[in-house]
Write an enzyme that holds these catalytic residues in place. Structure first.
Site, short mmCIF file in Angstrom:
data_model
loop_
_atom_site.label_atom_id
_atom_site.label_comp_id
_atom_site.label_asym_id
_atom_site.label_seq_id
_atom_site.Cartn_x
_atom_site.Cartn_y
_atom_site.Cartn_z
N ASN B 243 26.96 24.61 -9.44
CA ASN B 243 28.19 23.94 -9.88
C ASN B 243 28.18 22.43 -9.61
O ASN B 243 27.24 21.90 -9.01
CB ASN B 243 29.41 24.61 -9.25
CG ASN B 243 29.42 24.45 -7.73
OD1 ASN B 243 28.82 23.50 -7.20
ND2 ASN B 243 30.07 25.36 -7.04
N CYS B 306 30.51 28.88 -18.69
CA CYS B 306 30.32 28.76 -17.25
C CYS B 306 31.67 29.10 -16.65
O CYS B 306 32.19 30.18 -16.92
CB CYS B 306 29.82 27.38 -16.89
SG CYS B 306 30.71 26.03 -17.68
N ASP B 311 31.15 21.77 -18.41
CA ASP B 311 30.04 21.08 -17.74
C ASP B 311 28.69 21.72 -18.09
O ASP B 311 27.97 21.24 -18.94
CB ASP B 311 30.25 21.09 -16.23
CG ASP B 311 31.43 20.25 -15.83
OD1 ASP B 311 31.51 19.11 -16.32
OD2 ASP B 311 32.28 20.73 -15.06
#
Lengths: 522, 591
Positions: B243, B306, B311
């Site tokens: 992450n 995700c 991102d």
């Protein structure tokens, strides 16, 4: 290369027949280093010219007081030369025979280098003191030494140096008038022996450079190792005995440790399954790139001492035939634009590695995969090639040769159909008759059809010194070599070819007339 | 110091400009005998050390920089005051340069299976998505609305890239709000509609780009991932990209290692390893390759998500498209790709780049990683990209510069509210104007071999990107630029060819005239000598290659004093940093 020695006769009167139909051409025949010329008798303008390299076979026949030479060329032409005089015929034939091979065994880098030095200064002379290899078995027959020191003094200095490797000139830096020398360690021993002639020799070097010149001794061992070497009869120059010389210790890895580093790197490069962390940790722990950095920065230090400080530099380790040569040859590449040309680099390798007595036979007996290990293997020469590759990456326009030449040298140093890297020293090569029994790699390379792989299409003469960055971020793994097994080289070869096309402005896609651009000239 | 820049002029009148928005941190170190040291770290990886003689001056500079580098309002950013002397119509044309509707048309949508949905026209379903979204034709509005309620932040599955030949699609969304057992029939229908929209393969992949552990942890918060039993014809796959917080600290570690003075080779590699940076880059690359393979080998569509889908999803979708479609490897195509997968789909540029004074935990180098992956591809495929490294570096420069409107804000809705198209300029036309500078001279557009890129991701193909993370440390870089010289040669070749054509046409014209009998013999003679002059002029031009090369030679830093080996011998002289007068007094700078 000294072609002039191969030319038995320069001129003869001859008649040329280029075929049964063609009219005969009469005139004066001339043999030059690369060409056969025929200039017709009345001062006519057109000159007949033949590149000697294009001769495939040669046949001579003598009848009465004239002879005939038949030249069969690589381009399938057959030419006949009728020459006046038997002696002339034989001489011309022999000259052509020798020159068409361009045999590089007649290449005397030391003598030709001395000619260059002699133009710059008269402080040095060519000594034949080692003519019969009795003084130093690992030196060539001739060496360049200070003019002020006679052969008798050299002999005594040789006795004071390990293996007889007394200080000799490696490179004369004309711009600053300073000299780079190399030798082996002095035999000081536990009793702190001295040798007046050895001290005199180094003193003469400084005096020859410039009154009051300074000198640096770059010892490629740590201060402690150098000191310990006294126990076994070696050691390093003491300050008191050699006024004007200052000692610097720059430890370089050598011998078994270097070989291990090489083996571990190659092992890591062969593992396709490893994770990123494993790979980086193995790249780190094998220390190969650290050795590259140490070698380059030591060479830079030596070069900097000469160029910036105007000091003479003597490099030695223990035996003076491994890390010493690494430093002196790299320093020359940094300082000397001529050594970065195709011919100059070959000369450098011949002079600073082969003739300087790097024991190729011992060092390159096994490469990275062999389990049989003797203690003599070490990839010192490979480390040199890697450093040169790093220089080439940082100065992509300044070296006339490309990665292909470095790879070829690596391959031939370990296994070669040519004799150039055979044996450990000039003495052994003489005993084994290498020069008469084998072919020279240099002529092999220079006749190779793959010139494009060996040469750098972007080369432009760069007259200044090359100061590379030795920061870890600037050093790269030599992928073309270490990853050659795991990564097909085609893509980089394609790019290389494309650059060649751009440089020579070839059009492959459309068949436009080719404009030939100048090939990079040394 | 100006309102927008910090300017330093050294004793050689060399100017160093630092944009306030580029400043990531300012640090005042302990007072030394020569003055007060001030260290400025920039987001484009420039690090500058100043020594200000008077402590009070230093303190003033420090405070000013702190305030100037962190703005509270968008309106205070440089883009709103930047005036490149464009008139309004030029500005408008600049913004219209990239037209995403045009791009979807190029991909081949809408078509019989995919259509434009007006569900989000007013940003009612999802605030962070663009107005125009492409969905399967059979997915009705209630299905879309239902699905969006089951997805984090309402980001339901939509089309990102359509592969015309394979009829397969890359779709993107956020994680489902599945918790431990929740289901949503509309979401299941929507996924089925996506797989049905692909006639070649009824199975589709659902790729969760997170590590499995993170995804499972999300289930406790009522989020999570798709249950393969509830969805028909899906194959579920984790690809394990970390992450934004892991990425932020990884880059932090990398920069710390590289900032070390007198770094040894061993410390460099162990630092590189422990930062984990290249491992993350490889993970992103591997995920993109998974996408490309699914489409090329299995003809299967892929849905990527995700957590929030802005991102890692953006990284993987855009990189996957880049592998599949050579258009995105052109200069214009790359801009389109960034507009589509990053800007329009709501990658939070302003938060990730820290444009405003906000939560430092939201900052993360996600886009930088994308650029690095592209750079690795350019290294592996030197002939496949129309642009060069400088192009990537320039884009990176401007995601932080706030000089243009493109990267301001966090989603399209916010950008419209800011009226960026009226108040700021677009970056892309300025990059296109400098096309020559950003072109890769080795690019071969015609080569079919590079239709789909299949990069090799064995560990040793990943290298540290020196030109990015040390772009201002000139001494570390190659001292001569191959790119420049080849570009120059290409130009010269083109010019020569043009000259040749001109001359050829002249010759043929003369010949025609000769046939027409217009030319007298003497005139004809005057034509003849032209051929040698032609030859010499060609030769002459070729020889001028050499001096041109010399001017291109970058010799900056080609000096032993700049290199570290000079430190090894203390007796060797050292250069002193330049002493220069500044508005604030006397300061010394070392870059």
């Amino acid at each position: 290369m000294e072609f002039s020695e191969l030319i038995r006769t320069r001129q003869a009167q001859a008649e040329l027949l280029s075929g049964p139909e063609a009219p005969a051409l009469r005139g004066t025949l001339c043999v030059t280093g690369h060409h056969l010329l025929l200039s017709p008798k009345p001062q006519a303008t057109d000159l007949w010219l033949l590149l000697l390299r294009s001769v495939d076979s040669i046949e001579k026949r003598v009848a009465g007081d004239s002879g005939t030479i038949t030249l069969r060329c690589k381009d399938l032409r057959v030419l006949q030369l009728r020459i006046e005089g038997v002696e002339a015929t034989l001489d011309v034939a022999r000259s052509i025979e020798g020159l068409r091979l361009g045999d590089a065994w007649h290449f005397h880098p030391l003598e030709s280098y001395y000619k260059r030095v002699a133009l710059e200064t008269d402080a040095w002379r060519l000594s034949e003191v080692n003519e019969d290899f009795s003084l130093c078995p690992s030196y060539p027959r001739v060496v360049i030494v200070p003019r002020a020191v006679d052969d008798a003094a050299l002999a005594r200095s040789a006795r004071f140096r390990q293996g007889g490797r007394f200080p000799v000139l490696s490179y004369h830096h004309a711009r600053s008038g300073t000299a780079l020398l190399r030798s082996s360690q002095p035999l000081i021993g536990p009793k702190k022996l001295r040798c007046a002639e050895d001290e005199e020799l180094l003193g003469a070097v400084l005096a020859g450079a410039r009154p009051g010149a300074q000198g640096f001794i770059v010892d490629t061992r740590s201060a402690q190792t150098a000191k310990q070497a006294r126990m076994t009869g070696g050691g390093t120059e003491s300050k008191a005995a050699y006024p004007g010389w200052k000692r610097l210790h720059r430890p370089l890895e050598r011998g078994r440790h270097l070989q291990e580093s090489f083996v571990r790197l190659v092992e890591a490069c062969g593992d396709l399954e490893q994770s990123m962390d494993q790979w980086l940790s193995r790249l780190d722990s094998c220390r190969w790139l650290a050795h590259v950095q140490e070698a380059l920065s030591t060479a830079c230090l030596a070069a900097q001492g000469m160029e910036r400080e105007g000091a003479c530099v003597l490099v030695h380790g223990a035996e003076g035939m491994d890390s010493t040569l690494l430093v002196t040859s790299l320093a020359q590449l940094i300082l000397d634009p001529l050594s970065r040309t195709m011919a100059g680099f070959q000369e450098l390798v011949e002079r600073e590695w082969i003739q300087a007595g790097h024991p190729f036979q011992l060092r390159c007996a096994h490469s990275a995969f062999s389990h049989a290990r003797s203690k003599h293997e070490a990839p010192t020469f490979l480390l040199f090639l890697d450093c040169v590759w790093q220089l080439g990456r940082q100065f992509p326009l300044s070296l006339e040769f490309g990665e292909g030449l470095l790879l070829a040298l690596f391959e031939h140093a370990y296994a070669s159909p040519f004799g150039t890297f055979l044996c450990n020293s000039e003495k052994e090569r003489c005993l084994c008759e290498v020069r008469t029994q084998t072919h020279s790699l240099w002529s092999g390379l220079n006749q190779s059809k793959e010139q494009r792989k060996l040469r750098n299409p972007l080369y432009v003469l760069n007259p200044s010194a090359l100061w590379p960055s030795v920061e870890p971020q600037s050093l790269r793994l030599w992928q073309g070599l270490f990853l050659r097994q795991t990564r097909p080289p085609e893509r980089s070869e394609e790019v290389w070819e494309k650059v060649w096309q751009i440089v020579t402005d070839e059009k492959t896609e459309d068949s436009r007339p080719v404009v030939s651009a100048p090939e990079p000239q040394p | 110091m100006t309102a927008t820049h910090l300017l330093f002029i050294d004793s050689h009148q060399k100017e160093t400009w630092i944009l306030h928005h580029h400043i990531a941190s300012v640090e005042k170190l302990a007072l030394t005998t020569s003055g007060c040291p001030l260290v400025i770290q920039c987001k484009n990886f420039r690090i500058v050390h100043f020594i200000v003689p008077k402590e009070r001056d230093c303190h003033d500079i420090y405070n000013s920089l702190l305030q100037l580098s962190k703005q509270a309002k968008y309106e205070d950013l440089y883009a709103f005051s930047y005036n490149p002397k464009q008139n309004d119509s030029e500005r408008l044309r600049g913004w219209q340069l990239i037209d995403l509707a045009e791009e979807y048309k190029r991909m081949g949508v809408p078509n019989s299976n995919w259509q434009l949905s007006d569900a989000n026209r007013e940003y009612k379903i999802c605030e962070t998505y663009p107005r125009e979204l492409y969905v399967p034709r059979i997915a009705s509005k209630p299905i879309i609305v239902g699905s969006s309620k089951f997805r984090s932040k309402g980001r339901f599955p939509v089309l990102s890239y359509y592969h015309q030949n394979k009829e397969a699609a890359i779709c993107r969304c956020s994680q489902p709000l599945s918790g431990f057992s929740a289901r949503c029939l509309e979401d299941e229908h929507l996924l089925q509609a996506i797989s049905k929209a692909n006639p070649a393969n009824r199975y589709m992949y659902v790729v969760d780009t997170r590590p499995k552990l993170n995804a499972m942890a999300n289930r406790a918060a009522g989020k999570g991932y798709e249950n393969e039993d509830n969805y028909s014809n899906i194959r579920f796959q984790f690809v394990g990209i970390e992450n934004i917080h892991v990425m932020r600290s990884s880059l932090q570690k990398l920069l710390e290692v590289n900032g070390t003075k007198g770094l040894s080779v061993n410390d460099f590699y162990s630092g590189l390893e422990s930062s984990g940076w290249l491992r993350h880059i490889k993970a992103v690359m591997d995920a993109a390759i998974f996408l490309a393979k699914a489409i090329m080998v299995e003809n299967a569509s892929v849905l990527v998500h995700c957590s929030d889908g802005w991102d890692r999803t953006s990284q993987v979708c855009s990189l996957g498209s880049l592998l599949l479609d050579s258009y995105y490897r052109t200069i214009k195509g790359f801009m389109v790709l960034i507009e589509k997968d990053w800007i329009s789909f709501g990658h939070k540029f302003s938060e990730r780049c820290g444009h405003l004074d906000g939560d430092p935990k939201e900052v993360s180098p996600v886009f930088t990683q994308f650029l690095e992956c592209v750079w690795h591809l350019t290294e592996q495929f030197p002939q496949a990209f129309e642009f060069n490294e400088a192009f990537l570096l320039q884009i990176h420069e401007h995601i932080h510069s706030c000089q243009f409107g493109n990267f301001l804000g966090n989603c399209q809705k916010e950008r419209e509210e800011l009226k960026l198209k009226e108040k700021t300029h677009s970056l892309w036309p300025f990059l296109l104007d400098d096309r020559e500078k950003y072109s890769n001279p080795l690019y071969s557009s015609s080569s079919q071999r590079f239709a789909v890129l299949e990069p090799n991701t064995v560990s040793f193909n990943f290298k540290f990107w020196r030109s990015m993370y040390h772009q201002f440390d000139r001494t570390l870089h190659p001292r001569e630029s191959v790119c420049n010289i080849i570009t120059k040669m290409n130009e010269q070749n083109k010019q020569l060819e043009k000259d040749m054509k001109d001359l050829e046409s002249k010759i043929s014209k003369h010949k025609n005239e000769e046939i027409d009998g217009v030319l007298t013999k003497e005139l004809l003679h005057s034509v003849r000598p032209e051929s040698p002059t032609l030859k010499t002029s060609l030769c002459y031009k070729e020889q001028t290659v050499l001096p041109v090369n010399d001017t291109l030679r970058t010799i900056e830093g080609s000096n032993p004093v700049d290199n570290r080996y000079s430190e090894y011998a203390e007796e060797f002289s050292k250069s002193k940093p330049a002493v220069v007068s500044l508005e604030y007094g006397v300061a010394r700078m070392t870059c």
